[in-house]
Design an enzyme around this catalytic site. Structure first.
Site, PDB file in Angstrom:
ATOM      1  N   GLU A 157       0.861  -1.185   0.000  1.00  0.00           N
ATOM      2  CA  GLU A 157       0.000   0.000   0.000  1.00  0.00           C
ATOM      3  C   GLU A 157       0.897   1.235   0.000  1.00  0.00           C
ATOM      4  O   GLU A 157       1.789   1.361   0.838  1.00  0.00           O
ATOM      5  CB  GLU A 157      -0.918  -0.017   1.235  1.00  0.00           C
ATOM      6  CG  GLU A 157      -1.859   1.175   1.264  1.00  0.00           C
ATOM      7  CD  GLU A 157      -3.170   0.894   1.999  1.00  0.00           C
ATOM      8  OE1 GLU A 157      -3.553  -0.283   2.130  1.00  0.00           O
ATOM      9  OE2 GLU A 157      -3.808   1.874   2.433  1.00  0.00           O
ATOM     10  N   GLU A 284     -10.660   4.717   9.235  1.00  0.00           N
ATOM     11  CA  GLU A 284     -10.839   4.322   7.836  1.00  0.00           C
ATOM     12  C   GLU A 284     -11.395   2.897   7.731  1.00  0.00           C
ATOM     13  O   GLU A 284     -10.831   2.052   7.039  1.00  0.00           O
ATOM     14  CB  GLU A 284      -9.523   4.483   7.060  1.00  0.00           C
ATOM     15  CG  GLU A 284      -9.046   5.928   7.048  1.00  0.00           C
ATOM     16  CD  GLU A 284      -7.803   6.184   6.204  1.00  0.00           C
ATOM     17  OE1 GLU A 284      -6.966   5.284   6.064  1.00  0.00           O
ATOM     18  OE2 GLU A 284      -7.693   7.309   5.687  1.00  0.00           O
ATOM     19  N   ARG A 317      -2.235   3.760  16.883  1.00  0.00           N
ATOM     20  CA  ARG A 317      -2.156   4.957  16.036  1.00  0.00           C
ATOM     21  C   ARG A 317      -3.239   5.988  16.372  1.00  0.00           C
ATOM     22  O   ARG A 317      -4.388   5.629  16.633  1.00  0.00           O
ATOM     23  CB  ARG A 317      -2.241   4.556  14.563  1.00  0.00           C
ATOM     24  CG  ARG A 317      -1.058   3.695  14.158  1.00  0.00           C
ATOM     25  CD  ARG A 317      -1.162   3.254  12.729  1.00  0.00           C
ATOM     26  NE  ARG A 317      -0.676   4.228  11.775  1.00  0.00           N
ATOM     27  CZ  ARG A 317      -1.321   4.578  10.671  1.00  0.00           C
ATOM     28  NH1 ARG A 317      -2.512   4.079  10.385  1.00  0.00           N
ATOM     29  NH2 ARG A 317      -0.789   5.433   9.827  1.00  0.00           N
ATOM     30  N   ARG A 334     -11.536  17.853   9.959  1.00  0.00           N
ATOM     31  CA  ARG A 334     -10.754  16.632  10.170  1.00  0.00           C
ATOM     32  C   ARG A 334      -9.463  16.903  10.948  1.00  0.00           C
ATOM     33  O   ARG A 334      -9.001  16.049  11.707  1.00  0.00           O
ATOM     34  CB  ARG A 334     -10.442  16.017   8.803  1.00  0.00           C
ATOM     35  CG  ARG A 334      -9.430  14.909   8.856  1.00  0.00           C
ATOM     36  CD  ARG A 334      -9.377  14.170   7.556  1.00  0.00           C
ATOM     37  NE  ARG A 334      -8.142  13.413   7.439  1.00  0.00           N
ATOM     38  CZ  ARG A 334      -7.802  12.703   6.391  1.00  0.00           C
ATOM     39  NH1 ARG A 334      -8.607  12.657   5.330  1.00  0.00           N
ATOM     40  NH2 ARG A 334      -6.669  12.025   6.355  1.00  0.00           N
ATOM     41  N   LYS A 358       0.937  10.956  13.540  1.00  0.00           N
ATOM     42  CA  LYS A 358       1.501  11.463  12.276  1.00  0.00           C
ATOM     43  C   LYS A 358       2.027  12.881  12.483  1.00  0.00           C
ATOM     44  O   LYS A 358       1.474  13.632  13.285  1.00  0.00           O
ATOM     45  CB  LYS A 358       0.428  11.467  11.184  1.00  0.00           C
ATOM     46  CG  LYS A 358       0.056  10.072  10.703  1.00  0.00           C
ATOM     47  CD  LYS A 358      -0.808  10.104   9.441  1.00  0.00           C
ATOM     48  CE  LYS A 358      -1.160   8.675   9.017  1.00  0.00           C
ATOM     49  NZ  LYS A 358      -1.889   8.588   7.741  1.00  0.00           N
ATOM     50  N   ASP A 363      -2.656  14.339   6.792  1.00  0.00           N
ATOM     51  CA  ASP A 363      -2.159  13.068   6.268  1.00  0.00           C
ATOM     52  C   ASP A 363      -0.957  13.272   5.354  1.00  0.00           C
ATOM     53  O   ASP A 363      -1.080  13.138   4.141  1.00  0.00           O
ATOM     54  CB  ASP A 363      -3.299  12.364   5.515  1.00  0.00           C
ATOM     55  CG  ASP A 363      -2.974  10.908   5.219  1.00  0.00           C
ATOM     56  OD1 ASP A 363      -1.944  10.423   5.718  1.00  0.00           O
ATOM     57  OD2 ASP A 363      -3.763  10.265   4.504  1.00  0.00           O
ATOM     58  N   GLU A 385       5.246   9.705  13.801  1.00  0.00           N
ATOM     59  CA  GLU A 385       5.168   8.916  12.563  1.00  0.00           C
ATOM     60  C   GLU A 385       5.412   9.813  11.354  1.00  0.00           C
ATOM     61  O   GLU A 385       4.670  10.758  11.103  1.00  0.00           O
ATOM     62  CB  GLU A 385       3.774   8.254  12.451  1.00  0.00           C
ATOM     63  CG  GLU A 385       3.605   7.395  11.203  1.00  0.00           C
ATOM     64  CD  GLU A 385       2.237   6.682  11.124  1.00  0.00           C
ATOM     65  OE1 GLU A 385       1.503   6.668  12.124  1.00  0.00           O
ATOM     66  OE2 GLU A 385       1.913   6.167  10.047  1.00  0.00           O
ATOM     67  N   GLU A 391       3.950   9.035  -0.772  1.00  0.00           N
ATOM     68  CA  GLU A 391       2.561   9.014  -1.236  1.00  0.00           C
ATOM     69  C   GLU A 391       2.101  10.369  -1.785  1.00  0.00           C
ATOM     70  O   GLU A 391       1.583  10.448  -2.894  1.00  0.00           O
ATOM     71  CB  GLU A 391       1.646   8.576  -0.085  1.00  0.00           C
ATOM     72  CG  GLU A 391       0.172   8.641  -0.453  1.00  0.00           C
ATOM     73  CD  GLU A 391      -0.754   8.177   0.670  1.00  0.00           C
ATOM     74  OE1 GLU A 391      -0.265   7.910   1.783  1.00  0.00           O
ATOM     75  OE2 GLU A 391      -1.965   8.099   0.413  1.00  0.00           O
TER      76      GLU A 391
END
Ligand code: GCU
Length: 678
Positions: A157, A284, A317, A334, A358, A363, A385, A391
């Site tokens: 992924e 998610e 997480r 968000r 994160k 993101d 993280e 990505e």
């Protein structure tokens, strides 16, 4: 990669030609340390170092490299090393001391520390630096972890470098020599933990906890162990149900707790030094404690109790948010989610739980503010993280050296305990006196021959490890070190590689989404420009561009109130237009296109200029790289050139789509009269 094995034209120092090992020679990590040194010397000069006794006794001693445990060092050396290591907090710290003139001793309290010291000595050897220069180095973070998002079917992924190094066809199936080389790369930069499977745990990977797969997992752990790397698994919170054993996975139901205890016991029978679990829960569409009306602390603590008797940890997480949002609702945000979910739980997590956060609140965008959750949890272990895999930063088709971005995050002052409360101090656990801490990076490697798809993306893996070990290192110095280790000492080559790396993140930011607004990518694969790809979606990723202006109002005064999650003076800095940094303006504020930035430009002119400049920067990179033809090996030269040329086309596409998008919205022409497609 950076462990090149070419002959060193300037030869090797005399001391490198003899070596001695102190400590149990059957210790697997010490054995690795000795073997790595021997291998590096052999590669450098064609001959293996001659093995000597560590302590020559009364005999006149020759310069040599001595490596080993503090407790096993010959007398004089032991005392010196003890003094040197006295101030080092970590057992993985190493000291390098001079021995008989030009010789060097690498000493640590642990085999892993010796291995890290030996890799440091190998760097010195390759960089032609004196081996005997005294130094002490102690990792600032106890956990330095790579998170692989590899699936059992071999896909990765968000992977851009081929297939998984660990899995094929639904099985744990790997090329042992290749994985060993990977372990060498990781140990050489100080990584000590690896999660082998994706945080999104599907059906097959759920079974990794069972007898059917554990022997395979154990074989992988066996490859990493001699490099001081502990293996972790991502787990599916609903495993007890999905594997058909229980009707519930309720963390407060004793049957679930017993199930996890049995699972942990089983794992440790196969892997006595197993690291623990990484968990993506209630995020998610992954299952989690919310299904049973429980919270994250209930869920994490249940797992933590199962692992604690074996010394394992739970990495839970914080990437939890509502991914079914309504774009019509401009109050919903968000960015607030992680803080809103986890701050109320501060103090409730057990000591072997770490909350993995994160770097930003959204993101892994090319530009985000630092997550306010770092300053919000004072009574909880945390782990930072990063996303090494690119990505949202060019998918390893664009060069984008991420260390300067990571440095901004690590150095960011949350002011949680007054000035100096940096993210680096929080992640390590130091600021709040936490027992555990660390840095994790989502891995960017796969089975491509050059590991990372784009050879220059190796620099990101390298920099990740170096910064996780020591967040105070400078990103340009890391790039310099990496360039020399990877391409050798030709000053023109080093200068060009450095120049490209250091220009790359600013360039990528310039030609993609402007001023911190993020997204504007194609949904799903997240590659390439699509300004409204996520604008009317459920994912909570909006920029609200209309004919007058753009940006998200996250202020307390008139917006979502997100700025209130920061401590003062950071909160006010972001809250007010007058002080909000330009590069984050549209993250925090909705402004007209005519708003004037601190730079003196209007927002719209900044957008046009940045997009033209970003493409220019890529043109410059191509020129700089072309000039290296004949100076580095042709294979790497050609491949990187091809990537850069491809990047150029992609950058032009970004420039034109974004410029035209905003031009069509507002009708304001470019003040410099450059062509913008109508
Ligand atoms: C991003 C990414 C997903 C990933 C998720 C996560 O949203 O696109 O592929 O699963 O992050 O971090 O869990």
């Amino acid at each position: 990669a950076w462990l090149q094995e070419s002959t060193l034209t300037h030869g090797v120092p005399e001391a490198a030609r003899r070596m001695a090992l102190c400590g149990p020679a059957d210790d697997p990590v010490l054995r690795t340390a000795a073997a790595e040194w021997a291998r590096a010397v052999r590669a450098a000069c064609g001959e293996s170092p001659e093995p000597l006794a560590a302590d020559p006794g009364g005999a006149p001693s020759t310069p040599r490299v001595v490596m080993g445990l503090l407790s096993a060092m010959p007398r004089g050396l032991r005392e010196d090393a003890q003094t040197a290591l006295a101030s080092a907090l970590s057992d993985e710290a190493y000291a390098i001391l001079p021995v008989d003139g030009q010789g060097a001793a690498v000493v640590s309290r642990t085999p892993a520390g010796v291995l890290y010291g030996v890799f440091h000595l190998i760097r010195r050897l390759r960089l032609c630096e004196p081996l005997h220069e005294p130094c002490v180095s102690s990792p600032k973070n106890a956990w330095r972890m790579l998170d692989h998002w590899d699936n059992a079917d071999g896909t990765i992924e968000r992977g851009y470098a081929g297939k998984s190094l660990f899995f094929r066809g639904g099985q744990i199936d790997f090329d042992e020599a290749r994985v060993r080389d990977y372990a060498r790369l990781l140990a050489s930069i100080g990584v000590n933990a690896i999660v082998i499977n994706n945080v999104n745990v599907h059906e097959t990977e759920t079974r990794f906890l069972t007898e059917a797969h554990l022997p395979g997992v154990a074989r992988l752990a066996d490859v990493f162990r001699p490099y001081g790397i502990r293996l972790f698994l991502s787990i599916n919170f609903a495993s007890p149900v999905d594997l058909g054993d229980l009707p519930t996975a309720d963390p407060l139901d004793p049957r679930a707790e017993d199930w996890w205890r049995a699972a942990a016991d089983r794992i440790y029978e196969h892997i006595p030094d197993f690291g623990g679990f990484l968990v993506k829960a209630d995020s998610e569409f992954r299952p989690g404690p919310f299904t049973y009306g429980r919270d994250h602390a209930d869920g994490a603590n249940m797992l933590a109790r199962a692992l604690a008797p074996h010394g394992g940890v739970v990495i839970w997480r914080a990437f939890v948010y509502n991914c079914l949002m309504d774009w019509r609702d401009r109050r919903a945000d968000r960015a607030r989610a992680a803080y809103d979910h986890f701050v109320p739980l501060d103090g409730r997590f057990l000591d072997n739980v770490l909350i993995q956060i994160k770097n930003g609140p959204m993101d892994f965008q090319v530009r985000e503010p630092v997550s306010p959750l770092f300053g919000g949890l004072s009574d909880t272990n945390v782990m930072l993280e990063f996303q090494i895999t690119q990505e949202y930063t060019g998918q390893q088709r664009h060069v984008c050296y991420l260390a300067p971005m990571w440095k901004e995050v690590l150095d960011f002052d949350t002011h949680a305990r007054g000035p100096g409360s940096t993210v680096a101090e929080i992640a390590s656990g130091k600021l709040f006196g936490r027992p555990q801490g660390g840095v994790a990076g989502v891995a960017n490697a796969g089975d491509d021959v050059n590991w990372t798809g784009h050879s220059l993306a190796q620099a990101n893996l390298y920099a990740f490890g170096r910064l996780a070990w020591d967040p105070s290192l400078d990103s340009a110095e890391i790039a310099h070190e990496w360039a020399r280790l990877t391409y050798g000492d030709d000053p023109d080559v080093v200068r060009a590689v450095m120049g490209i790396l250091m220009a790359s993140w600013p360039a990528y930011e310039a030609y993609t989404a402007p001023l911190g607004v993020g997204w504007m990518v194609n949904p799903g694969h997240h590659d390439g420009p699509n300004p409204e790809g996520y604008e009317y979606s459920k994912w909570g990723t909006y920029h609200y561009a209309d004919w007058q202006g753009v940006g998200v109002d996250r202020t307390m005064a008139t917006g979502t109130g997100y700025t209130g999650q920061y401590h003062e003076p950071v909160r006010s800095l972001f809250e007010h237009l007058e002080t909000c940094p330009d590069e984050l303006l549209l993250f925090f504020h909705h402004v007209p296109y005519t708003h004037v930035l601190h730079s003196g430009k209007t927002v719209i002119q900044h957008i046009y200029d940045a997009h033209f400049d970003g493409v220019e920067a890529v043109a410059w990179m191509i020129e700089a790289w072309r000039r290296l033809q004949g100076r580095i090996d042709p294979v790497r030269h050609e491949r990187i050139l091809a990537r850069l040329e491809d990047q150029m086309q992609r950058a032009i596409e970004w420039r034109d789509v974004i410029n035209t998008y905003f031009y069509r919205k507002c009708g304001i022409p470019d003040a410099r009269g450059r062509y913008i497609y109508p």
